[in-house]
Design an enzyme around this catalytic site. Structure first.
Site, PDB file in Angstrom:
ATOM      1  N   HIS A  28      37.377  56.285 -30.507  1.00 35.93           N
ATOM      2  CA  HIS A  28      36.537  57.377 -29.996  1.00 35.93           C
ATOM      3  C   HIS A  28      36.873  58.714 -30.624  1.00 35.93           C
ATOM      4  O   HIS A  28      36.547  59.746 -30.077  1.00 35.93           O
ATOM      5  CB  HIS A  28      36.667  57.443 -28.463  1.00 35.93           C
ATOM      6  CG  HIS A  28      36.100  56.230 -27.773  1.00 35.93           C
ATOM      7  ND1 HIS A  28      36.457  55.850 -26.512  1.00 35.93           N
ATOM      8  CD2 HIS A  28      35.190  55.320 -28.189  1.00 35.93           C
ATOM      9  CE1 HIS A  28      35.796  54.740 -26.173  1.00 35.93           C
ATOM     10  NE2 HIS A  28      35.028  54.397 -27.178  1.00 35.93           N
ATOM     11  N   SER A  30      40.295  50.073 -18.308  1.00 37.58           N
ATOM     12  CA  SER A  30      39.628  49.533 -17.133  1.00 37.58           C
ATOM     13  C   SER A  30      38.661  48.399 -17.459  1.00 37.58           C
ATOM     14  O   SER A  30      38.017  47.880 -16.568  1.00 37.58           O
ATOM     15  CB  SER A  30      38.863  50.644 -16.419  1.00 37.58           C
ATOM     16  OG  SER A  30      37.848  51.139 -17.265  1.00 37.58           O
ATOM     17  N   VAL A  62      41.676  59.959 -27.241  1.00 42.11           N
ATOM     18  CA  VAL A  62      41.366  60.964 -28.252  1.00 42.11           C
ATOM     19  C   VAL A  62      42.479  62.008 -28.317  1.00 42.11           C
ATOM     20  O   VAL A  62      42.314  63.073 -28.882  1.00 42.11           O
ATOM     21  CB  VAL A  62      40.015  61.647 -27.929  1.00 42.11           C
ATOM     22  CG1 VAL A  62      38.873  60.626 -27.983  1.00 42.11           C
ATOM     23  CG2 VAL A  62      40.023  62.342 -26.561  1.00 42.11           C
TER      24      VAL A  62
HETATM   25  P1  NAD Z   1      39.495  54.453 -17.611  1.00 41.48           P
HETATM   26  O1  NAD Z   1      39.691  55.834 -17.118  1.00 41.48           O
HETATM   27  O2  NAD Z   1      38.185  53.803 -17.412  1.00 41.48           O
HETATM   28  O3  NAD Z   1      40.606  53.470 -17.019  1.00 41.48           O
HETATM   29  C1  NAD Z   1      41.948  53.797 -17.009  1.00 41.48           C
HETATM   30  C2  NAD Z   1      42.758  52.562 -16.640  1.00 41.48           C
HETATM   31  O4  NAD Z   1      44.137  52.925 -16.669  1.00 41.48           O
HETATM   32  C3  NAD Z   1      42.474  52.016 -15.235  1.00 41.48           C
HETATM   33  O5  NAD Z   1      42.343  50.617 -15.316  1.00 41.48           O
HETATM   34  C4  NAD Z   1      43.720  52.416 -14.446  1.00 41.48           C
HETATM   35  O6  NAD Z   1      44.041  51.479 -13.435  1.00 41.48           O
HETATM   36  C5  NAD Z   1      44.771  52.428 -15.519  1.00 41.48           C
HETATM   37  N1  NAD Z   1      45.926  53.307 -15.271  1.00 41.48           N
HETATM   38  C6  NAD Z   1      45.943  54.514 -14.671  1.00 41.48           C
HETATM   39  N2  NAD Z   1      47.191  55.024 -14.689  1.00 41.48           N
HETATM   40  C7  NAD Z   1      47.982  54.128 -15.314  1.00 41.48           C
HETATM   41  C8  NAD Z   1      49.353  54.080 -15.651  1.00 41.48           C
HETATM   42  N3  NAD Z   1      50.192  55.080 -15.334  1.00 41.48           N
HETATM   43  N4  NAD Z   1      49.832  52.995 -16.312  1.00 41.48           N
HETATM   44  C9  NAD Z   1      49.003  51.963 -16.637  1.00 41.48           C
HETATM   45  N5  NAD Z   1      47.689  51.961 -16.353  1.00 41.48           N
HETATM   46  C10 NAD Z   1      47.181  53.024 -15.697  1.00 41.48           C
HETATM   47  O7  NAD Z   1      39.909  54.539 -19.114  1.00 41.48           O
HETATM   48  P2  NAD Z   1      39.366  53.756 -20.333  1.00 41.48           P
HETATM   49  O8  NAD Z   1      39.085  52.345 -19.965  1.00 41.48           O
HETATM   50  O9  NAD Z   1      40.290  54.053 -21.411  1.00 41.48           O
HETATM   51  O10 NAD Z   1      37.929  54.406 -20.634  1.00 41.48           O
HETATM   52  C11 NAD Z   1      37.634  55.751 -20.496  1.00 41.48           C
HETATM   53  C12 NAD Z   1      37.175  56.400 -21.788  1.00 41.48           C
HETATM   54  O11 NAD Z   1      37.399  57.800 -21.698  1.00 41.48           O
HETATM   55  C13 NAD Z   1      37.983  55.958 -22.965  1.00 41.48           C
HETATM   56  O12 NAD Z   1      37.154  55.246 -23.780  1.00 41.48           O
HETATM   57  C14 NAD Z   1      38.501  57.195 -23.661  1.00 41.48           C
HETATM   58  O13 NAD Z   1      37.803  57.442 -24.849  1.00 41.48           O
HETATM   59  C15 NAD Z   1      38.180  58.331 -22.770  1.00 41.48           C
HETATM   60  N6  NAD Z   1      39.400  58.999 -22.271  1.00 41.48           N
HETATM   61  C16 NAD Z   1      40.399  59.397 -23.111  1.00 41.48           C
HETATM   62  C17 NAD Z   1      41.530  60.020 -22.611  1.00 41.48           C
HETATM   63  C18 NAD Z   1      42.645  60.415 -23.545  1.00 41.48           C
HETATM   64  O14 NAD Z   1      42.408  60.594 -24.720  1.00 41.48           O
HETATM   65  N7  NAD Z   1      43.875  60.505 -23.039  1.00 41.48           N
HETATM   66  C19 NAD Z   1      41.649  60.273 -21.243  1.00 41.48           C
HETATM   67  C20 NAD Z   1      40.594  59.874 -20.411  1.00 41.48           C
HETATM   68  C21 NAD Z   1      39.487  59.225 -20.941  1.00 41.48           C
END
Ligand code: NAD
Ligand code: ZN
Length: 246
Positions: free
Chosen positions: A119, A189, A103
């Site tokens: 999202h 994840s 997001v």
């Molecule tokens: P998650 O937090 O469940 O999983 C994150 C994944 O990224 C893990 O598998 C982890 O191993 C991997 N990871 C961590 N650091 C990494 C890197 N440097 N390079 C490559 N991979 C890396 O996230 P998700 O599956 O996206 O689900 C969480 C939900 O929360 C999402 O649907 C999203 O909407 C929301 N979210 C959004 C943000 C954002 O907008 N930046 C941040 C956190 C969560």
């Protein structure tokens, strides 16, 4: 085993359409914590208390502070080399679209044009009643939750738990993913549905699955064809170089 970068680059170059699906991990190196796991946002803000639509409506003042905290974190963040690599692949005509669970708007900031947001986008507010949108301005909205001119409590334009994903995003991404020949799955994840279904859908339709993550996921041993292990800020620029040079 063959070099996964070579395999992945070949798949992208021979694909009539390649699509990327990204999750929180692609933005980790931009300083945005992932939600699950150690140091994640949910440790500080349990989702049932802060991230459901019912919690927001029941207790807007309390929940608004969480959104401001998140928006403050996002405001200071910039795209990292992983976002730029995907934007460059699109510019080169090698990537059709990015479907993101994030997001944070960082794909657009990096120059990606065709971005489908599952999202929503935390830089915006939306009125649940009349759908009016306003940019979220922390200097203006910092203290108390904002109200629309129609009198309704506005919410961040983000899909909270208990809300449905916009059908437009679902339909568009399913079409793209069904048709693609290569899918790049970055930093997700495999645990949040329905987005976790997209790589499986692509695999069932014969696409080559490239996965970039720091650890193996439920996809890795089931649908992934080339696993690019490591931080996306390193692995995606490397993949881009392979596409450019091989
Ligand atoms: P998650 O937090 O469940 O999983 C994150 C994944 O990224 C893990 O598998 C982890 O191993 C991997 N990871 C961590 N650091 C990494 C890197 N440097 N390079 C490559 N991979 C890396 O996230 P998700 O599956 O996206 O689900 C969480 C939900 O929360 C999402 O649907 C999203 O909407 C929301 N979210 C959004 C943000 C954002 O907008 N930046 C941040 C956190 C969560
Ligand atoms: Zn309104």
């Amino acid at each position: 085993m063959m070099d996964p970068y070579r395999l992945a680059a070949a798949a992208i170059k021979s694909a009539a359409s390649a699509v990327a699906v990204t999750g929180a991990g692609i933005s980790a190196e931009s300083g945005i914590p992932t939600f699950r796991g150690h140091g994640g946002i949910w440790e500080k803000y349990p989702p049932d208390e802060y991230a459901t639509i019912d919690a927001y409506n029941a207790n807007p003042d309390k929940v608004w502070k969480f959104w401001c905290d998140l928006a403050t974190t996002l405001a200071g963040c910039k795209p990292n080399p992983a976002h730029y690599a995907l934007a460059e692949l699109e510019r080169m005509g090698r990537l059709t679209a990015v479907v993101t669970q994030n997001v944070d708007n960082l794909h657009q900031d990096a120059g990606s044009r065709n971005v489908i947001e599952y999202h929503g986008n935390a830089r915006w507010l939306v009125c649940p009643r009349c759908r009016h949108r306003d940019p979220l301005d922390l200097s203006q909205h910092g203290g108390t939750p904002p109200y629309c001119f129609c009198g309704t409590l506005m919410k961040p334009d983000v899909i909270m738990f208990g809300e449905v994903i916009p059908s437009e995003a679902i339909v568009q991404s399913a079409l793209l993913v069904e048709k693609c020949n290569a899918l790049i799955v970055v930093g997700t994840s495999a645990q949040v549905y329905p987005a976790a279904r997209l790589p499986i859908l692509a695999h069932q339709n014969g696409a080559f699955i490239i996965e970039a993550n720091i650890v193996e996921t439920d996809f890795t041993q089931t649908v992934t064809n080339a696993f690019l292990e490591g931080p996306a800020g390193e692995t995606l620029p490397r993949l881009l170089r392979y596409v450019e040079q091989t």
